[in-house]
Design an enzyme around this catalytic site. Structure first.
Site, PDB file in Angstrom:
ATOM      1  N   ASN A 196      -3.201  -2.196 -12.959  1.00 28.46           N
ATOM      2  CA  ASN A 196      -2.147  -1.582 -12.151  1.00 28.46           C
ATOM      3  C   ASN A 196      -1.842  -0.177 -12.682  1.00 28.46           C
ATOM      4  O   ASN A 196      -1.912   0.093 -13.879  1.00 28.46           O
ATOM      5  CB  ASN A 196      -0.890  -2.465 -12.053  1.00 28.46           C
ATOM      6  CG  ASN A 196      -0.286  -2.863 -13.379  1.00 28.46           C
ATOM      7  OD1 ASN A 196      -0.967  -2.947 -14.391  1.00 28.46           O
ATOM      8  ND2 ASN A 196       1.009  -3.132 -13.385  1.00 28.46           N
TER       9      ASN A 196
ATOM     10  N   GLU B 136       1.141   2.541 -12.065  1.00 29.35           N
ATOM     11  CA  GLU B 136       2.443   2.798 -11.439  1.00 29.35           C
ATOM     12  C   GLU B 136       2.681   4.300 -11.281  1.00 29.35           C
ATOM     13  O   GLU B 136       1.874   5.130 -11.706  1.00 29.35           O
ATOM     14  CB  GLU B 136       3.542   2.111 -12.268  1.00 29.35           C
ATOM     15  CG  GLU B 136       3.350   0.591 -12.274  1.00 29.35           C
ATOM     16  CD  GLU B 136       4.452  -0.172 -12.975  1.00 29.35           C
ATOM     17  OE1 GLU B 136       5.270   0.425 -13.704  1.00 29.35           O
ATOM     18  OE2 GLU B 136       4.491  -1.410 -12.781  1.00 29.35           O
TER      19      GLU B 136
ATOM     20  N   CYS C 169      -1.639  -1.880  -7.380  1.00 29.82           N
ATOM     21  CA  CYS C 169      -1.886  -3.139  -8.085  1.00 29.82           C
ATOM     22  C   CYS C 169      -3.289  -3.159  -8.701  1.00 29.82           C
ATOM     23  O   CYS C 169      -4.200  -2.449  -8.246  1.00 29.82           O
ATOM     24  CB  CYS C 169      -1.771  -4.320  -7.125  1.00 29.82           C
ATOM     25  SG  CYS C 169      -0.083  -4.711  -6.648  1.00 29.82           S
TER      26      CYS C 169
ATOM     27  N   GLU D  66      -5.511  -5.479  -8.464  1.00 36.45           N
ATOM     28  CA  GLU D  66      -6.515  -5.964  -7.508  1.00 36.45           C
ATOM     29  C   GLU D  66      -7.038  -4.813  -6.647  1.00 36.45           C
ATOM     30  O   GLU D  66      -8.226  -4.748  -6.330  1.00 36.45           O
ATOM     31  CB  GLU D  66      -5.898  -7.033  -6.593  1.00 36.45           C
ATOM     32  CG  GLU D  66      -5.457  -8.305  -7.304  1.00 36.45           C
ATOM     33  CD  GLU D  66      -4.022  -8.257  -7.802  1.00 36.45           C
ATOM     34  OE1 GLU D  66      -3.542  -7.170  -8.183  1.00 36.45           O
ATOM     35  OE2 GLU D  66      -3.384  -9.315  -7.820  1.00 36.45           O
TER      36      GLU D  66
ATOM     37  N   CYS E 278       0.136 -10.342  -5.100  1.00 35.74           N
ATOM     38  CA  CYS E 278       1.216 -10.086  -4.139  1.00 35.74           C
ATOM     39  C   CYS E 278       0.670 -10.242  -2.714  1.00 35.74           C
ATOM     40  O   CYS E 278      -0.548 -10.322  -2.496  1.00 35.74           O
ATOM     41  CB  CYS E 278       1.785  -8.688  -4.356  1.00 35.74           C
ATOM     42  SG  CYS E 278       0.735  -7.349  -3.742  1.00 35.74           S
TER      43      CYS E 278
HETATM   44  N1  THU Z   1       1.051  -6.306 -10.014  1.00 39.17           N
HETATM   45  C1  THU Z   1      -0.325  -6.288  -9.916  1.00 39.17           C
HETATM   46  O1  THU Z   1      -0.964  -5.292 -10.280  1.00 39.17           O
HETATM   47  N2  THU Z   1      -0.947  -7.388  -9.446  1.00 39.17           N
HETATM   48  C2  THU Z   1      -0.333  -8.576  -9.156  1.00 39.17           C
HETATM   49  O2  THU Z   1      -1.003  -9.533  -8.783  1.00 39.17           O
HETATM   50  C3  THU Z   1       1.133  -8.683  -9.296  1.00 39.17           C
HETATM   51  C4  THU Z   1       1.854  -7.428  -9.586  1.00 39.17           C
HETATM   52  C5  THU Z   1       1.719  -5.125 -10.571  1.00 39.17           C
HETATM   53  C6  THU Z   1       2.444  -4.238  -9.604  1.00 39.17           C
HETATM   54  C7  THU Z   1       3.436  -3.553 -10.531  1.00 39.17           C
HETATM   55  O3  THU Z   1       2.801  -2.443 -11.157  1.00 39.17           O
HETATM   56  C8  THU Z   1       3.739  -4.572 -11.587  1.00 39.17           C
HETATM   57  O4  THU Z   1       2.677  -5.529 -11.514  1.00 39.17           O
HETATM   58  C9  THU Z   1       5.072  -5.285 -11.384  1.00 39.17           C
HETATM   59  O5  THU Z   1       5.187  -5.775 -10.114  1.00 39.17           O
END
Ligand code: THU
Length: 138
Positions: free
Chosen positions: A48, A50, A59, A61, A92
């Site tokens: 991920n 941000e 994310c 994925e 998500c």
């Molecule tokens: N996040 C992911 O990268 N993948 C997931 O399957 C769940 C959530 C990330 C998004 C964000 O950067 C952090 O986790 C918190 O939600």
């Protein structure tokens, strides 16, 4: 599970863990890694990333899928997601749909914690009655 399947899953877990180590998550502090395998055995991973403008974060994925597409691959056989904490780090809703674009209903989605795989679902279990590319076929 066969020895081969176990080794293959171990490889996916290791790739996702390595990706998780590079996660850029200064806001949530929730580091996620993902690794997927294509039918011919290639592995692609992502973490991920941000952003100070929060909704622009991506994310893990999504990163793994971008790496797959960049390499010219178009099919996800299985995918593994690793996150910290007690709760299952299931993809998500948006990422379930992203996976759906490139995976069949029986594709495995493995959810892992730092110690290893905690649960395995099929895509159809996580995204039932889904909409996909074939709905647009004319
Ligand atoms: N996040 C992911 O990268 N993948 C997931 O399957 C769940 C959530 C990330 C998004 C964000 O950067 C952090 O986790 C918190 O939600």
């Amino acid at each position: 599970m066969s020895k081969n399947a176990e080794a293959a899953l171990g490889e996916l877990f290791a790739a996702a863990k390595a990706a998780q180590a590079n996660a850029y998550a200064p806001y949530s502090r929730f580091h996620v890694g993902a690794a997927l395998r294509t039918p011919d055995g290639a592995v692609f991973s992502g973490c991920n990333v941000e952003n100070a403008a929060y909704p622009q974060g991506a994310c893990a994925e999504a990163g793994a899928i971008s790496a797959m597409a960049l390499a010219g691959a178009r099919q996800i056989a299985e995918i593994l997601v690793v996150g910290d904490g007690e709760a299952l780090c299931t993809p998500c809703g948006g990422c379930r749909q992203r996976i759906r674009e490139f995976a069949g209903p029986s594709a495995a989605i493995h959810v892992a914690g730092p110690e290893g795989v905690r649960a395995t679902f099929t895509l159809a279990e996580l995204l039932p009655e889904s909409f996909g590319p074939e709905h647009l076929a004319r």
